[in-house]
Write a protein that holds these residues in place. Structure first.
Motif, PDB file in Angstrom:
ATOM      1  N   VAL A  11      -4.045  11.386  -1.246  1.00 35.21           N
ATOM      2  CA  VAL A  11      -5.205  10.706  -1.841  1.00 35.21           C
ATOM      3  C   VAL A  11      -4.852  10.195  -3.236  1.00 35.21           C
ATOM      4  CG1 VAL A  11      -7.567  11.031  -2.710  1.00 35.21           C
ATOM      5  CG2 VAL A  11      -6.904  12.035  -0.513  1.00 35.21           C
ATOM      6  N   LEU A  12      -4.228  11.083  -4.031  1.00 34.47           N
ATOM      7  CA  LEU A  12      -3.935  10.712  -5.417  1.00 34.47           C
ATOM      8  C   LEU A  12      -2.939   9.572  -5.536  1.00 34.47           C
ATOM      9  CD1 LEU A  12      -3.813  14.231  -7.107  1.00 34.47           C
ATOM     10  CD2 LEU A  12      -5.483  12.432  -7.547  1.00 34.47           C
ATOM     11  N   SER A  13      -2.002   9.543  -4.601  1.00 27.48           N
ATOM     12  CA  SER A  13      -0.958   8.525  -4.737  1.00 27.48           C
ATOM     13  C   SER A  13      -1.235   7.297  -3.879  1.00 27.48           C
ATOM     14  CB  SER A  13       0.397   9.131  -4.367  1.00 27.48           C
ATOM     15  OG  SER A  13       0.358   9.489  -2.995  1.00 27.48           O
ATOM     16  N   TYR A  14      -2.410   7.266  -3.260  1.00 34.35           N
ATOM     17  CA  TYR A  14      -2.716   6.120  -2.398  1.00 34.35           C
ATOM     18  C   TYR A  14      -2.598   4.834  -3.207  1.00 34.35           C
ATOM     19  CZ  TYR A  14      -4.686   3.272   1.203  1.00 34.35           C
ATOM     20  OH  TYR A  14      -4.841   2.315   2.166  1.00 34.35           O
ATOM     21  N   ASN A  15      -1.805   3.966  -2.714  1.00 37.30           N
ATOM     22  CA  ASN A  15      -1.414   2.812  -3.513  1.00 37.30           C
ATOM     23  C   ASN A  15      -1.574   1.531  -2.702  1.00 37.30           C
ATOM     24  OD1 ASN A  15      -0.089   0.977  -5.063  1.00 37.30           O
ATOM     25  ND2 ASN A  15       1.662   2.326  -5.493  1.00 37.30           N
ATOM     26  N   LEU A  16      -2.264   0.585  -3.287  1.00 42.66           N
ATOM     27  CA  LEU A  16      -2.459  -0.669  -2.563  1.00 42.66           C
ATOM     28  C   LEU A  16      -1.198  -1.515  -2.540  1.00 42.66           C
ATOM     29  CD1 LEU A  16      -5.959  -1.732  -3.872  1.00 42.66           C
ATOM     30  CD2 LEU A  16      -5.414  -0.995  -1.565  1.00 42.66           C
TER      31      LEU A  16
END
Ligand SMILES: Nc1nc2c(ncn2[C@@H]2O[C@H](COP(=O)(O)OP(=O)(O)OP(=O)(O)O)[C@@H](O)[C@H]2O)c(=O)[nH]1
Ligand SMILES: [Mg+2]
Length: 228
Positions: A11-16
């Motif tokens: 979740v924290l590193s979810y990157n577009l």
């Protein structure tokens, strides 16, 4: 089941940047938390933030007391940044949903209402149009609808209204709403799940929110809030 730490990191590193979403021109995901007044929208937002960030539990998104639940506690459409990419929006809950109110519901959902300002149910058409046209449509936001429903409430006469809302939410955002059934131990979740499946919904998550009264953190609970 995936480990809690992995889920949190995901979740924290979810990157577009690495996804096709950015190619479509989006730079932020707005999780649009909607539903009737008092069903646990603010508590759900508090729970997700607590599950992701930990620390001391804070009811930052203000909870309605049981007595004021149906009056509508959250009046300002407030945004809460969860990560660099994901923002949760605590939309004003709807109550009687007459036609004026309905318009406001959809202008919130379509992100045509300004964030972090009071949501006023304007009864004058000109004023409504002005508010909508002056609010800059932020097309760089990907809108994901999350519909909150309390298991304490049986589906009754509001069925048609909910059905219409879910359909319109899908049309407006392009996504099937995610259903969160709050107060899971206080009602008949199985019947509600069946009901929402019958309305074509695919992602349905029963939860027991963390609240000011009960916020003992457990991995099992955290996982539920990180999963959707
Ligand atoms: N037991 C239990 N209580 C909950 C849960 N979710 C919310 N509550 C309680 O229900 C009441 C209403 O919750 P809110 O989160 O304020 O509801 P809301 O949808 O934000 O309400 P408005 O802002 O008025 O539209 C509060 O007293 C919460 O503590 C839950 O999952 N379990
Ligand atoms: Mg609220």
């Amino acid at each position: 089941m995936e480990k809690l730490q992995n889920l949190t990191e995901r979740v924290l590193s979810y990157n577009l940047g690495s996804s096709e979403i950015e190619n479509l021109g989006y730079n932020r995901i707005l999780l649009q938390v909607c539903g009737q007044a008092g069903h646990g929208k603010s508590s759900f937002i508090n729970s997700v933030r607590y599950a992701v960030h930990g620390g001391r539990f804070e009811a930052t998104a203000s909870e309605a007391s049981a007595a004021e639940s149906y009056g509508g506690k959250t009046l300002i459409r407030t945004s809460y940044r969860l990560t660099e990419v994901i923002t949760l929006v605590d939309n004003r809950g709807f109550g009687k949903a007459d036609s004026y109110e309905k318009e406001e519901i959809y202008t919130q959902l379509g992100n045509l209402q300004p964030l972090d300002e009071e949501v006023i149910w304007e009864s004058c058409f000109d004023k409504r149009m002005k508010a909508i046209t002056t609010a800059k449509l932020n097309s760089k936001d990907l809108l994901l609808p999350i519909f909150i429903y309390s298991a304490q409430c049986a589906i009754d006469e509001s069925t048609e209204e909910i059905k219409e809302f879910l359909k319109n939410a899908q049309k407006l955002t392009g996504f099937l709403p995610i259903i969160i059934l709050t107060k899971r131990y206080h009602g008949d979740v199985t019947t509600l799940e069946q009901h929402f499946r019958g309305l074509g919904m695919e992602q349905i998550f029963p939860v027991e929110n963390y609240t000011s009264e009960d916020h003992i953190k457990t991995p099992k609970k955290d996982k539920i809030f990180l999963s959707p």
